[in-house]
Structures are given as structure tokens and as C-alpha cells.
Motif scaffolding. Sequence first.
Motif, short mmCIF file in Angstrom:
data_model
loop_
_atom_site.label_atom_id
_atom_site.label_comp_id
_atom_site.label_asym_id
_atom_site.label_seq_id
_atom_site.Cartn_x
_atom_site.Cartn_y
_atom_site.Cartn_z
N SER A 1 1.01 -1.41 -0.57
CA SER A 1 0.47 -0.18 0.32
C SER A 1 1.07 1.19 -0.05
O SER A 1 0.68 2.23 0.66
CB SER A 1 -1.04 -0.26 1.26
N LEU A 2 1.76 1.16 -0.85
CA LEU A 2 2.82 2.90 -1.17
C LEU A 2 1.83 3.69 -1.12
O LEU A 2 1.40 4.19 -1.95
CB LEU A 2 4.02 1.68 -1.63
N LYS A 3 2.62 4.61 -0.85
CA LYS A 3 2.36 6.28 -0.89
C LYS A 3 2.92 6.84 -1.25
O LYS A 3 4.32 6.54 -1.24
CB LYS A 3 1.27 6.64 -0.14
N PRO A 4 2.89 8.28 -2.10
CA PRO A 4 3.66 8.94 -2.70
C PRO A 4 4.53 9.41 -1.69
O PRO A 4 6.33 9.75 -1.90
CB PRO A 4 2.78 10.27 -3.23
N GLU A 5 4.23 9.36 -0.14
CA GLU A 5 5.24 10.28 0.73
C GLU A 5 6.44 9.44 1.21
O GLU A 5 6.97 9.13 2.12
CB GLU A 5 3.75 10.61 1.61
N ASP A 6 5.75 8.12 0.59
CA ASP A 6 6.84 7.02 1.13
C ASP A 6 8.33 6.64 0.21
O ASP A 6 9.13 6.17 0.03
CB ASP A 6 6.79 5.64 0.98
N SER A 7 7.67 7.85 -0.54
CA SER A 7 9.28 7.87 -1.67
C SER A 7 10.37 8.95 -1.54
O SER A 7 10.41 9.69 -0.03
CB SER A 7 9.23 9.06 -3.07
N ALA A 8 11.66 8.17 -0.77
CA ALA A 8 12.60 8.37 -0.02
C ALA A 8 13.84 7.28 -0.32
O ALA A 8 13.57 6.53 -1.55
CB ALA A 8 12.54 8.75 0.51
N VAL A 9 15.45 7.58 -0.41
CA VAL A 9 16.21 6.87 -0.60
C VAL A 9 16.35 6.14 0.87
O VAL A 9 16.33 6.28 2.22
CB VAL A 9 17.15 7.59 -0.49
N TYR A 10 15.81 4.62 0.87
CA TYR A 10 16.26 3.72 1.99
C TYR A 10 17.55 3.34 2.05
O TYR A 10 17.81 2.48 0.98
CB TYR A 10 15.21 2.80 1.54
N TYR A 11 17.92 3.12 3.58
CA TYR A 11 18.82 2.43 3.85
C TYR A 11 18.58 1.83 5.43
O TYR A 11 17.59 1.31 5.79
CB TYR A 11 20.05 3.74 4.81
N CYS A 12 19.39 0.55 4.94
CA CYS A 12 19.64 -0.35 6.17
C CYS A 12 21.20 -0.08 7.12
O CYS A 12 22.12 0.91 6.71
CB CYS A 12 19.84 -2.02 5.93
#
Length: 113
Positions: free
Chosen positions: A83-94
Motif C-alpha cells: 500500500s505504498l504512498k507517494p510520501e513513502d518516496s525516499a532513499v532507503y537505508y539499512c
Amino acid sequence: VQLQASGGGSVQAGGSLRLSCAASEIIFARNGIGWYRQAEGKQRELVAGITSTGSTNYEDSAKGRFTISRDNAKNMVYLQMNSLKPEDSAVYYCAADTIPVLWGQGTQVTVSS
């Protein structure tokens, strides 16, 4: 490579992605692993974390949509994002909760409306 993230991409709103974080055995066995994200112009924030014993925690906006898990046999941590949203857009890091924190390289997630 001690931590390596992968699995980002571009999806439409409502879609899903699964991010993967490969960790070295010693890092994986002894430490919790977290997924963080940093959107343009914003501070990096914790999205979800999992301890070495499997306890999990989530940032409020991720609850009910994201699931963090670990595969002890493969030294992998996953972040299933639904259920991804536009506001989830980002660079993701572990990152591993070592001292100092050990960061993997980022993977871009772009969610279009």
C-alpha cells in the motif's frame, strides 16, 4: 560488504516493493538491523527495526503496511512494503545498531500517484 541494500524501484501508489539487506554473518548475528529512509530535504528517519532475537518496531506511518523480517539462514533482513504512498518516496537505508552505527548504501524508492 558488511551491509548491502537492494530492491528499490518505481511503483504506483498502492503497489508493493520488498527491500533486502544483506549483512555479514558477524553483524547479522549480534545486532539489530533497521530500515531508515531519507526523503529529499528531510532528515533520515527510522521506518522499522528488528532485533537480533526478532522483536520488531515500526514508525507510525509504516504500521499495518510494512513488515520487517529476518532470515537467519541467509543473513538477510527484508522490508515488505505494501500500500505504498507517494510520501513513502525516499532513499532507503539499512543499518546495524553497532557503535558507531553501520550504514549500508541506499536504495531509491519512488512512488507515483
